[in-house]
Design an enzyme around this catalytic site. Structure first.
Site: not given
Ligand code: EPZ
Length: 418
Positions: A23-24, A119, A124, A307, A399
């Site tokens: 998915k990701n 969410c 996020r 995850d 999803r």
């Molecule tokens: C991706 O989300 C995945 N989604 C998530 O999978 C996965 O859990 C996550 O990476 C971590 O591996 C997709 O790829 C579509 P991050 P993403 O930006 O990119 C903070 C699932 O269940 N952060 O690495 O949104 C954020 O708040 C989903 O398949 C900031 O502070 O994750 C979080 O605490 C859930 N500022 C941490 O970083 C930013 O600008 C990780 O977020 C961006 C993120």
């Protein structure tokens, strides 16, 4: 719409399961496909609701998409310019809609995307995404829930990510691929999905080096060309079925996976006493009657994946002792605890730490999914519980897990959608 999963526990999972495309990886490659004029064909894209919403988003931008008879997905930006803004209605249904920011800025000089809301697992934010784009000269305004981005004279830049954000790394890579100059991303995310995005873009003619490490170098090019590309298998779907095999003391062969992507998941499962072996046909998992308690700390890749935190909590609920789970990636990813406790689990949460005191049995109950992976944890708990569990809001699960009821039924589970 049928939105409940009804599962009766007690049957050991037996047989083979073929893992679908990730998915990701699929979502970001679909967004990246608009960087090339002409028809890009993606193989191994899972038929899941998040992909359906991304298709609607692309169509709304004026990008033609089509599922082909061979199950591949064609994505073809029409000859005309793409619409410059994403719809709020669609964006609020898919957080990953924010990945269109980077790819659209690789195509047009200005765009407006709807801020995807938070969410259940956290607020996020997108501050790191915007920091990277602004470093390349993008002017950003945020008004009325929209991000307005203007990249009049963008050029390559050096960006340090305070946290190795997957989405921020991906958005910067997609814009930098077609931005003149050299862009360096320091403290970049190292997930397999980042490497898959670089392999995809490089096959289109991009010049990206270093993915899989924390320093990525991108040299912008004028044009990218459409390609045919197969996305990587879903390591989280694979891990979910492996944990399900463990909790039911079954025997499962997990096919169509890339073993290295699963090493953190395999290591932790083996610590619980589950037998896991890498074979030529896939990964063989054999659950044992006793589940040993283990401690888990979630971390960015190659650490233990966030995850897989909720799914693992369901298994540890039946372990022989007390486990400690520390969630270091998201600020609110223990929503599942209340629902597991309704099934007889004994879990206490203190801030970012959950203490799971193993119990002898879980009992079927009416529960509700609060997010995708929490829903997966409820499926696992239901498979290992005595009696029948009704999982409401099962759309969360659909999803991200292709044909989950069919796949589980084929393994001997008693599952129905109602
Ligand atoms: C991706 O989300 C995945 N989604 C998530 O999978 C996965 O859990 C996550 O990476 C971590 O591996 C997709 O790829 C579509 P991050 P993403 O930006 O990119 C903070 C699932 O269940 N952060 O690495 O949104 C954020 O708040 C989903 O398949 C900031 O502070 O994750 C979080 O605490 C859930 N500022 C941490 O970083 C930013 O600008 C990780 O977020 C961006 C993120």
């Amino acid at each position: 719409m049928k939105d409940r999963l009804i599962i009766t526990g007690g049957n050991p999972l037996q047989g083979k399961v073929r893992i679908s495309g990730a998915k990701n990886a699929g979502l970001v490659l679909m967004a990246a496909s608009i960087l090339a004029a002409g028809e890009t064909i993606l193989d191994n894209v899972p038929h899941i609701q998040d992909v359906d919403v991304m298709i609607e988003l692309l169509n709304d931008l004026g990008v033609h998409t089509q599922w082909n008879d061979d199950k591949s997905l064609s994505i073809c930006p029409t000859s005309g310019p793409i619409k410059k803004e994403t719809s709020y209605e669609l964006s609020k249904r898919l957080r990953a809609s924010n990945l269109l920011l980077g790819s659209m800025l690789g195509q047009v000089s200005e765009t407006r995307i709807s801020m995807p809301g938070g969410c259940d697992i956290g607020s996020r934010p997108m501050d790191l995404h915007l920091k990277g784009l602004q470093a390349m000269g993008v002017e950003i305004d945020i008004e009325h829930g929209y991000i307005y981005a203007r990249a009049k004279k963008a050029k390559g830049a050096r960006v340090y990510l305070d946290f190795p954000s997957v989405g921020a790394t991906e958005n910067i890579m997609m814009m930098a691929a077609k931005t003149p100059g050299i862009t360096i991303i320091e403290n970049a995310a190292k997930e397999p999905e980042i490497v898959d995005l670089a392999n995809f873009l490089n096959s289109m003619g991009a010049k990206i080096r270093g993915t899989g490490t924390d320093l990525i170098k991108i040299e912008g090019v004028e044009e990218l060309n459409p390609v045919r590309y197969a996305i990587i298998p879903d390591r989280i779907e694979a891990g979910t079925y492996m944990v399900a095999a463990s909790i039911t003391a079954g025997e499962l062969l997990v096919e169509n996976i890339i073993p290295t992507h699963l090493y953190p998941i395999i290591a932790k499962l083996q610590e619980t006493g589950t037998y896991v072996e890498e074979t030529d046909q896939g990964i063989l998992v054999r659950g044992s009657k006793t589940i040993k308690h283990v401690d888990i700390k979630t971390l960015p890749y190659p650490g233990y994946p966030t995850d897989m935190q909720s799914p693992m909590m369901a298994l540890l609920a039946l372990s022989d002792g007390s486990s400690m789970v520390v969630e270091n990636v998201f600020e609110n990813r223990f929503q599942i605890v209340d629902e597991l406790n309704r099934m007889g689990a004994n879990i206490k949460v203190e801030g970012h730490t959950a203490i799971i005191n193993g119990v002898k049995n879980l009992c079927g109950a009416c529960v509700k999914a609060t997010d995708l992976r929490a829903g997966a944890a409820l499926v696992i708990a239901a498979l290992g519980a005595q009696g029948t569990t009704e999982i409401e809001n099962a759309y969360h699960i659909f999803r991200g897990y292709e044909d989950i009821a069919v796949k589980l039924s084929q393994l001997g589970a008693r599952v129905e959608i109602s």
